[in-house]
Motif scaffolding. Structure first.
Motif, short mmCIF file in Angstrom:
data_model
loop_
_atom_site.label_atom_id
_atom_site.label_comp_id
_atom_site.label_asym_id
_atom_site.label_seq_id
_atom_site.Cartn_x
_atom_site.Cartn_y
_atom_site.Cartn_z
N PRO A 176 0.51 -1.61 0.32
CA PRO A 176 -0.25 -0.27 0.08
C PRO A 176 0.71 0.84 0.20
N TYR A 177 2.15 0.86 0.61
CA TYR A 177 3.26 2.18 0.80
C TYR A 177 3.84 2.55 -0.87
N TRP A 200 -5.81 12.57 9.14
CA TRP A 200 -4.75 11.74 8.36
C TRP A 200 -3.91 11.81 9.82
N VAL A 201 -3.12 11.36 10.32
CA VAL A 201 -1.92 11.14 10.69
C VAL A 201 -0.57 10.92 9.71
N GLY A 202 0.16 11.15 10.04
CA GLY A 202 1.61 11.28 9.39
C GLY A 202 2.56 10.58 8.96
N ASP A 203 2.64 10.28 8.09
CA ASP A 203 3.91 8.84 8.21
C ASP A 203 5.39 9.34 8.33
#
Lengths: 564, 305
Positions: free
Chosen positions: A153-154, A465-468
């Motif tokens: 997915p990433y 949204w939580v940052g990557d």
């Protein structure tokens, strides 16, 4: 006689019922007294627990239920990320201050044009099974992330800037420009400069995986302790899905001498009340899932922690629909929200009121806090001054041609039911009624909610949204016109232009300026309505020393110890 | 008898096929899909995943493939728990649920049947009223309340029982209590009413008149006839209980199958939904056949047709 007996029994049941209620009531009320009591008895339970797990210093924690996957390439969740953080190590790592630090690579450098990144691996690196780990393992693992059959997915997030990614993602894996000229050197060629590529080199998706194990077992390699070969400070020695994952210290880890724990037991508890009980009895020394109804009684408890993570709880407005195509209406809706009340009271202080879109923790190009430099150092929305905001909201709505909300169509707000989502929805209904907006709340089941929002099948909806990684582009990209997460369909040429500059420029100051400009536009246009910043809140025994929590939502227990 | 069993098995296969078919099309009607998260996965990745699991094919073709594979005993890979097959998950988790569930059913029978009999024999007395109050509570109080109360008193307050996992016999006490509370109460009521019914029958009076000992009358004549409704109830109960309870497993952190039923649906894990549903349906049908046969053994007057 018979009647009397029945009456008596009835009374008994009622008393039984009452004590039952009293019991659970007391559980909420006497929070402070109870914790001291439970820490005392912690030792007894713990010693028996420790004895049953073959001795050694095992730290027992809870960070979530069963992770869906702990294959580095497949994971996209925070709880899986916590497992990966402790069992794997990337080329680089992130230290306690959030700065990049050496990981499997002891040093690294970037070419002048910013296109070639060279990583120098430590000598004598090994896998948890004792075999050698070389730069070729990284070549294999990074190519694997692109593999359409793996469908990571990433993949796009972490590798799209690497030369040859498009081809590799189409199935020609060898097109990806990553190479190992020798066992200790790993070279990556980018198709455009990427100033935050170092953060990606520390991103769990790009952890090395052992080719032989993966090829022998397929996807199943990451589902059992026997085949889960890793290279980090710990390895998985026992895994009972739905119950626990036991990690043991990896003797082959390069920095094994600094690891004090013999193991970490990740209790895969799903229910917040269950994890709270386990914490109270001392069976678990740290829990992430704290029941929200317990929070008021835990506020002053030194074992209760609240710490920011990079992420924002915001509302998406469907910009393709009336009346949201009018920026004044959007701004009016935004200003009519009392963020201090929402974050502090409704969300019980587990969130922080959002004055900007980009909250604390995002790092500017010079290493300072992005938030401190935004809008000339001023907050975009003065959250402390709600009364003035409300007046302005009414004025804006009048300017838009809807004085006191007259002529506005009824609006629907869609959300799934989890956490505080419903409470916020009810609040919005009431808050927006103040400026004359008629809001209908629609609760949608989770799995249907996401596609609905993505398809633009809504008026207004909850979003977040939580940052990557801490580069601001990670969240500002959401409003790029073609982004897959641009749920509101925000389409602004100036915004896109600013983001384009941020992607290509090599000049740190220019990049910073472009990113700030993008946020300025987003806030001026009210492309979305930021409400609150995410925090992690958890209970952690004071016996745990040397652990820390990062703004990515990870707990670092690898260098922790348990005080006796 | 053999002919009967063969006929029942034939019918069972048709039933399971119908259940599988209805489930398959219903679950695909529900919006959403297995590869969703808050953060959008790139269209390429989604397409690759769908291709990998055959979800890009027309629905009817997917259905045919699924049924074909299932007939060969292949229930596919879980779409959410990557790397595990549906069979792996069921085989790994069912034994755990079966152990806890089996013990619970046994406890319900051992407690429920005698108490039900006592209530019937002491009809209208204090003991009868007491038992009926307990059984009413057992039926009325939902299991999550019982779980929470147990956890609070025995786990947190008294600290005599461990609160999570299933590693020693002590770990079984609370989940078994929570799981057996309702069936025990139900069996008590069932047993009481059918016992009362039997006690009023003519043959009981005859037995008494013949001068048979009280124990023989009770066990040989009364109990054997009165237990039939309980058998009917216990068959499907066993099927449901051994496949696990979502609530009890969640609260006591038991790695059982019960949670999979719910999480499979919430996560749109299509293959796992199918697998668990077919598994449960098969168990229920098997239990019903077993019940019919046990009936015949307990009461030879019953004819199996």
């Amino acid at each position: 006689m018979k009647k009397r007996v029945i009456a008596l029994l009835l009374a008994v049941t009622m008393v039984f019922g009452l004590t039952a209620c009293g019991g659970s009531g007391a559980a909420e009320g006497s929070g402070a007294a109870e914790t001291t009591e439970s820490t005392e008895s912690t030792e007894t339970t713990e010693s028996t627990e420790a004895a049953s797990t073959e001795g050694g210093k095992i730290l027992s924690v809870q960070v979530g239920p069963d992770p869906e996957t702990i294959d580095p390439a497949l994971n996209s969740a925070v709880d899986g990320g916590n497992m990966l953080l402790h069992s794997f190590e990337c080329l680089l790592s992130v230290d306690q201050d959030g700065k990049l630090a050496p990981g499997q690579a002891e040093s690294w450098e970037t070419s002048e044009d910013g296109l070639t990144w060279t990583f120098h691996l430590r000598e004598g690196l090994k896998w948890s099974d004792g075999s050698d780990l070389t730069a070729n393992d990284f070549v294999y693992s990074w190519k694997r992330v692109c593999d359409p059959m793996v469908a990571a997915p990433y993949a796009e997030t972490v590798l799209s800037m690497v030369e040859g990614f498009e081809d590799a993602a189409g199935g020609n894996l060898d097109a990806l420009q990553v190479a190992a000229p020798d066992d200790l050197t790993f070279v990556v060629t980018l198709n455009a400069p990427c100033s935050y590529f170092g953060s990606l080199a520390a991103f769990a998706t790009l952890s090395p995986v052992q080719q032989a194990t993966v090829e022998a077992n397929g996807d199943a390699w990451a589902t059992s302790a026997e085949t889960y070969i890793s290279n980090g400070p710990f390895y998985i020695s026992e895994w009972v899905p739905g119950s626990h994952i036991l990690m043991s210290k990896n003797p082959y880890y390069w920095n094994a001498d600094a690891i004090k724990l013999d193991g970490i037991k990740w209790n895969l508890i799903e229910d917040a009340n269950a994890s709270y009980s386990a914490y109270q009895t001392g069976e678990v020394l740290m829990i992430k899932d704290v029941p929200t109804e317990e929070i008021p009684s835990l506020r002053d408890n030194p074992e209760f922690h609240v710490d920011p993570i990079i992420g924002t709880y915001y509302l998406s407005l469907n910009l393709d629909r009336e009346p949201f195509n009018d920026a004044n209406v959007r701004k009016a809706l935004s200003l009519a929200i009392d963020r201090e009340y929402v974050a502090g009271t409704l969300m019980q202080g587990t969130y922080t009121a959002a004055s900007n879109f980009m909250g604390p923790g995002w790092v500017d190009t010079d290493g300072s806090q992005f938030m401190d430099n935004a809008n000339g150092g001023q907050p975009y929305i003065d959250t402390a001054n709600f009364e003035a905001n409300l007046e302005e909201a009414k004025q804006l709505l009048a300017d838009a041609g809807y004085p006191d909300g007259e002529g506005l169509p009824a609006i629907t707000y869609s959300t799934n039911d989890a956490g505080y989502h419903k409470v916020v929805a009810e609040y919005l209904q009431q808050a927006w009624a103040e400026i004359g907006v008629d809001l209908q709340v629609e609760i949608v089941e989770w799995a249907s909610f996401t596609p609905m929002r993505r398809n633009g099948d809504y008026d207004s909806s909850r979003n977040g949204w939580v940052g990557d990684y801490s580069d601001p582009s990670n969240m500002l990209d959401l409003f790029y016109s073609t982004n897959g997460n641009n749920d509101g369909n925000f389409n602004n040429a100036e915004y896109d232009a600013a983001m384009d500059i941020s992607r290509t420029t090599l000049d740190a100051a220019e990049r910073s300026e472009a990113l700030h400009k993008a946020e300025d536009i987003l806030m001026e246009e009210a492309g979305c309505i930021p409400v609150a910043y995410y925090n992690d809140f958890w209970l952690q025994s004071e016996k745990i020393t040397g652990s820390w929590h990062s703004p990515y939502g990870y707990w670092y227990f690898m260098y922790a110890d348990i005080a006796e | 008898m053999l002919k009967y069993v063969a006929k029942r098995i034939g019918l069972a296969i048709v039933t399971i096929w119908a259940v599988a078919t209805i489930t398959f099309f219903l679950m695909n009607l529900v919006p959403g899909g297995p590869f969703l998260s808050e953060k959008a996965i790139s269209p390429q990745a989604t397409a690759a995943l769908e291709a990998k699991y055959g979800l890009d094919k027309p629905l009817f073709q997917q259905y045919l493939t699924y049924i074909g594979d299932a007939l060969h005993g292949d229930f596919g890979d879980s779409l959410k728990q990557r790397g595990r097959t549906v069979m792996d998950i069921i085989l790994m988790k069912f034994p755990v649920s079966a152990r806890v569930g089996g013990i619970s059913v046994l406890v319900s029978l051992l407690v429920g049947v005698p108490l039900g009999c006592i209530a019937a024999l002491k009809r209208g007395k204090f003991l009868d009223s007491l038992i009926s109050v307990i059984s009413t509570c057992g039926i009325a109080v939902p299991s999550f309340v019982i779980c929470t109360l147990l956890l609070y008193f025995f786990g947190v307050k008294l600290m005599i029982l461990p609160t999570l996992g299933l590693t020693s016999w002590k770990h079984y006490i609370m989940p078994v209590m929570a799981l057996s509370f309702y069936p025990t109460a139900y069996i008590m009521r069932l047993m009481r009413s059918s016992m009362l019914d039997v006690l009023g029958q003519d043959y009981m009076r005859t037995a008494k008149a013949k001068g048979l000992a009280g124990g023989i009358i009770l066990f040989k004549h009364a109990l054997r006839n009165a237990i039939l409704p309980v058998i009917t109830y216990v068959g499907p109960l066993l099927a449901y209980t051994v496949t696990g309870s979502f609530v009890v497993e969640k609260i006591f952190t038991i790695p059982g199958l019960g949670g999979e039923f719910i999480s499979a649906i919430n996560g749109r894990d299509y293959t796992l939904i199918m697998g668990t549903t077919i598994f449960l349906a098969t168990l229920i049908i098997v239990m019903n056949v077993v019940v019919d046969i046990v009936y015949k053994i307990v009461d030879p007057r019953i004819k199996l047709k």
